[in-house]
Design an enzyme around this catalytic site. Structure first.
Site, PDB file in Angstrom:
ATOM      1  N   LYS A  52      13.446   4.930   3.408  1.00  0.00           N
ATOM      2  CA  LYS A  52      13.164   5.239   2.004  1.00  0.00           C
ATOM      3  C   LYS A  52      14.177   4.609   1.058  1.00  0.00           C
ATOM      4  O   LYS A  52      13.922   4.477  -0.137  1.00  0.00           O
ATOM      5  CB  LYS A  52      13.116   6.751   1.808  1.00  0.00           C
ATOM      6  N   SER A  75      13.758   8.395   7.881  1.00  0.00           N
ATOM      7  CA  SER A  75      13.711   8.435   6.412  1.00  0.00           C
ATOM      8  C   SER A  75      14.728   7.536   5.733  1.00  0.00           C
ATOM      9  O   SER A  75      14.685   7.391   4.505  1.00  0.00           O
ATOM     10  CB  SER A  75      13.890   9.873   5.922  1.00  0.00           C
ATOM     11  N   SER A 104      13.423  13.779   0.101  1.00  0.00           N
ATOM     12  CA  SER A 104      12.962  12.968   1.244  1.00  0.00           C
ATOM     13  C   SER A 104      11.459  13.112   1.460  1.00  0.00           C
ATOM     14  O   SER A 104      10.973  13.110   2.596  1.00  0.00           O
ATOM     15  CB  SER A 104      13.710  13.347   2.529  1.00  0.00           C
ATOM     16  N   LYS A 115      21.252   8.407   2.041  1.00  0.00           N
ATOM     17  CA  LYS A 115      20.027   8.968   2.599  1.00  0.00           C
ATOM     18  C   LYS A 115      20.169   9.329   4.079  1.00  0.00           C
ATOM     19  O   LYS A 115      20.716   8.568   4.873  1.00  0.00           O
ATOM     20  CB  LYS A 115      18.890   7.946   2.436  1.00  0.00           C
TER      21      LYS A 115
END
Length: 387
Positions: A59, A56, A121, A231
């Site tokens: 992202k 993730s 997320s 993140k």
């Protein structure tokens, strides 16, 4: 040609020189990287150029591209995109990983989708945003890779908008993730502050009609002073990773850890790593904002030189116990051609120490220099010839 000023700058850090080695650290993560954005110093590098799946953390690029489009006026926060039934079908339920809990046919604003990506997320939120912006997720990944090229992420490629495993088409390095984080922080600071430090976000409802609130998975928010991004990522293939940033006393650090074996160890290592970056190192002031560091030659301008000034307070990063001298030089492509705008970055201050690689800081034009007219160019040429 590239010109390096012959007169190097000798910057005294302490009146009493004292030898000091770089602070030692042993990260429990297989891959780890830390950079002090305030000085450009790399504080730690453990296999930072190994290609890894980002999970993730991919992202961050989806968010970065959206932030740039918003900043350019090509996308607005209140613009709404519809959740396609086909997208919902693919990206809901346990098989789809992290989710924002979107519903088919739902109209969702860009602002809420960004909260769904950054805070929750949400894999579904990523794909809905990508399709809304570019028509298809594949077309959006073209934008991601174009931006990666612009940023110089030479060891990264994006095959999805959300980092879902794709047989190795999507890969990054810790160094590239740090560059991406740096670009978001510096190029879109207002949007970064607006979205990345949000502690929780509520979207969707349970089968019983209760609102679904989810906390930000960022392991350093609330645990490290000044933490405000970025993140986490996790898949079976990638392990547990995190790209984070915090600012204390004017020093902003960016860190990356990857390949950890549990969420708990990700929290422990992220906090420990960031604390080390602030405690084991310190900033030694060099120049105050607006101070003239050097002058640069100007070609075809209304003036033959331009002052090179510090656009912000500049400091070198040193081990907490270090003192002595650091070496610095000013580098620019010169002579610099007019016109030059006041505040335009036209040079770099490169500082060398015994404990870090080169620390590169920007220098900007202290004055505007207009392009000279015919007689001005003639006069400057004569002065240069006889000078």
């Amino acid at each position: 040609m590239k010109k390096i000023l012959a007169a190097a700058l000798l910057l005294s850090v302490s009146a009493t020189p004292l030898a000091a080695s770089a602070p030692s650290y042993d990260s429990t993560a297989p891959v780890a990287f830390m950079k002090d954005l305030s000085s450009g110093a790399v504080l730690y590098d453990k296999d930072a150029d190994r290609r890894i799946p980002p999970a993730s953390m991919a992202k961050m690029m989806t968010t970065h591209v959206a932030f740039l489009l918003i900043q350019r006026g090509e996308l607005s926060l209140d613009q709404k995109f519809t959740v396609r039934p086909e997208t919902w079908e693919k990206w809901h339920g346990p098989k789809a990983g992290s989710t924002m809990f979107l519903s088919p046919g739902e109209e969702v604003s860009v602002e809420n989708l960004l909260h769904g990506i950054v805070t929750l997320s949400g894999n579904d939120a990523c794909v809905v945003l990508a399709e809304g912006i570019a028509g298809t997720e594949e077309a959006f990944t073209d934008l991601m890779n174009k931006e990666a090229k612009r940023l110089g992420l030479s060891n990264s490629h994006f095959g999805t908008s959300n980092g879902w495993p794709d047989e190795g088409r999507t890969y990054v390095t810790a160094r590239d993730l740090a560059k991406l984080a740096e670009a978001t922080i510096l190029e879109t600071p207002d949007l970064y502050k607006r979205f990345y430090s949000t502690r929780s976000f509520t979207w969707g409802k349970t089968m019983g009609g209760q609102a679904i609130a989810q906390d930000n998975r960022n392991p350093i928010l609330g645990k490290v002073a000044g933490a405000d991004g970025l993140k986490t990522g996790h898949t079976a293939e990638a392990g547990f990773g995190f790209t984070g940033s915090a600012i204390q006393d004017g020093r902003r650090l960016v860190m990356v850890v990857a390949g950890l074996d549990s969420a708990g160890n990700r929290i422990k290592e992220s906090v420990r790593f960031m604390d080390w970056g602030f405690r084991a190192w310190r900033a030694q002031p060099l120049f105050k904002r607006g101070a003239i560091v050097e002058t640069a030659e100007v070609q075809l301008g209304s003036a033959t030189t331009v002052p090179l000034v510090a656009p912000r307070d500049l400091a070198v990063t040193l081990p907490r116990t270090a003192s002595g001298n650091v070496r610095a030089k000013v580098v620019y492509n010169g002579p610099i051609k007019a016109p030059i705008a006041k505040g335009q970055q036209i040079a770099q201050l490169i500082v060398a120490t015994d404990d870090t690689g080169p620390q590169v800081m920007p220098l900007v034009a202290g004055e505007a220099v207009a392009e000279a007219g015919f007689f001005g160019r003639l006069w400057n040429g004569l002065k240069s010839f006889f000078g």
